[in-house]
Motif scaffolding. Structure first.
Motif: not given
Length: 359
Positions: A135-139, A197-208
């Motif tokens: 779906g075009g998303k790194t995770k 790959p740490v959580l703090g560098l991900g998109d805060a609007e797409q989190q769980y």
């Protein structure tokens, strides 16, 4: 691992068994999809195109590229197990036994998927694996779990004879068992870099994120009294009193008695030297057993969150039943054991009648 038994003196024996373990596992991010790619990719497909890029054509990817560059799962398992016990014989035929075991497990997992591309033979882009399959998303995702299981028991066993024909055995004890499990997981999409790959560098609007907790305990008191008359007649009575945290106060304790009677006719004088019948025994038993196999906290109302257009709300997540109690099975059986011709032929028959209460 460490295992040890030690006789402190002629009355006391100590024992221990300790295990400490750590296991690390690294595997591709989606090993099931990798297996699928490997199965469907032609054996003759080259790994690289003439430009030195990972080669693939159409939807059939490149398993080597997928395994090495789509990301990883890092899993670390920690295990600690210890068992301590003792046997005390203060007087003849009396043994007091105590045991305690602790099983502590930790699971620490990290998942990460990142972009990588495959190319046609002429060097043009075939597809980006994340765009095509994810779906075009790194995770990146983190999971942590902890289990603590403790069992303790203490019981005494006493054998005594009034005469050579009248033999008794008595046992009394108590035990306690509890389990405590906790854990959480969290993930974010669209990291700003593939290098960290740490959580703090991900998109805060797409989190769980989510957390769980589970715990239960059971305490038991039990006893047994047995009587043996000249190895001909056997009588035994037992009881258990179990208390479970899975039920509300007032319903937590259950009483489960049982009794058994046996008559070994082959040890009677009229059959003792029989050449045909080697063993003949009649058995009768009655008893009650308990079942606590229900969900934790089913007796009380549990709350769960619900996302609405106006925000996150709370609602009841189950239908509570404060009247839940032990399910009790009552069983009566009559049995026959028969062995013939030097035990060449054996016959065992049982007739049971069961009823279940508070199902």
């Amino acid at each position: 691992r460490f295992k040890y038994e030690y006789n402190l003196n002629k009355y006391i024996k100590l024992r221990s068994n300790v295990y400490v373990g750590r296991k690390k596992v690294t595997e591709p991010y989606n090993i099931d999809h990798l297996a699928w790619l490997t199965y469907w990719t032609w054996n003759c497909q080259p790994t690289y195109n003439p430009q030195g890029e990972y080669y693939a054509s159409g939807g059939f990817g490149n398993p080597i590229a997928y395994a090495q560059h789509t990301g990883n799962k890092w899993k670390t398992y920690y295990s600690y197990y210890t068992q301590l016990g003792f046997d005390i014989t203060p007087i003849k035929n009396l043994t007091i036994t105590g045991d305690m075991s602790l099983n502590y497990d930790i699971t620490d997992e990290k998942y990460y998927r990142k972009r990588h591309q495959t190319y046609h033979w002429d060097g043009s882009l075939n597809y980006d694996v994340i765009d095509y399959w994810e779906g075009g998303k790194t995770k990146t995702e983190s999971l942590y779990g902890r289990n603590e299981h403790i069992v303790t028991s203490l019981h005494a066993n006493y054998n005594f004879n009034i005469t050579d024909k009248h033999m008794f055995n008595a046992m009394f004890g108590a035990s306690h068992e509890e389990l405590d499990s906790r854990g959480f997981n969290a993930y974010r999409y669209n990291l700003i870099t593939d290098e960290l790959p740490v959580l703090g560098l991900g998109d805060a609007e797409q989190q769980y994120n989510d957390e769980y907790a589970n715990a239960w305990a059971i305490t038991s008191i039990f006893g047994r009294l047995g009587y043996n008359w000249d190895n001909r007649v056997f009588v035994e009575a037992t009881y258990r009193n179990d208390g479970s945290s899975k039920f509300a106060r007032g319903n937590r304790w259950g009483w489960f008695p049982s009794a058994a009677l046996g008559w070994k006719l082959s040890n009677e004088s009229f059959l003792k030297d029989n050449d045909v019948i080697n063993n003949l025994k009649l058995r009768f038993g009655w008893g009650a057993t308990g079942n606590q196999n229900v969900e934790n906290w089913a007796y009380m109302a549990m709350l769960s969150s619900k996302t609405t257009p106006w925000g996150v709300g709370v609602l009841t997540g189950n239908t509570p039943n404060p009247e839940l109690k032990w399910e009790t099975t009552y069983s009566t059986n009559i049995g026959l054991d028969l062995s013939l011709f030097q035990n060449r032929i054996e016959f065992i028959a049982d007739v049971y009648y069961k009823t279940i209460k508070d199902l």
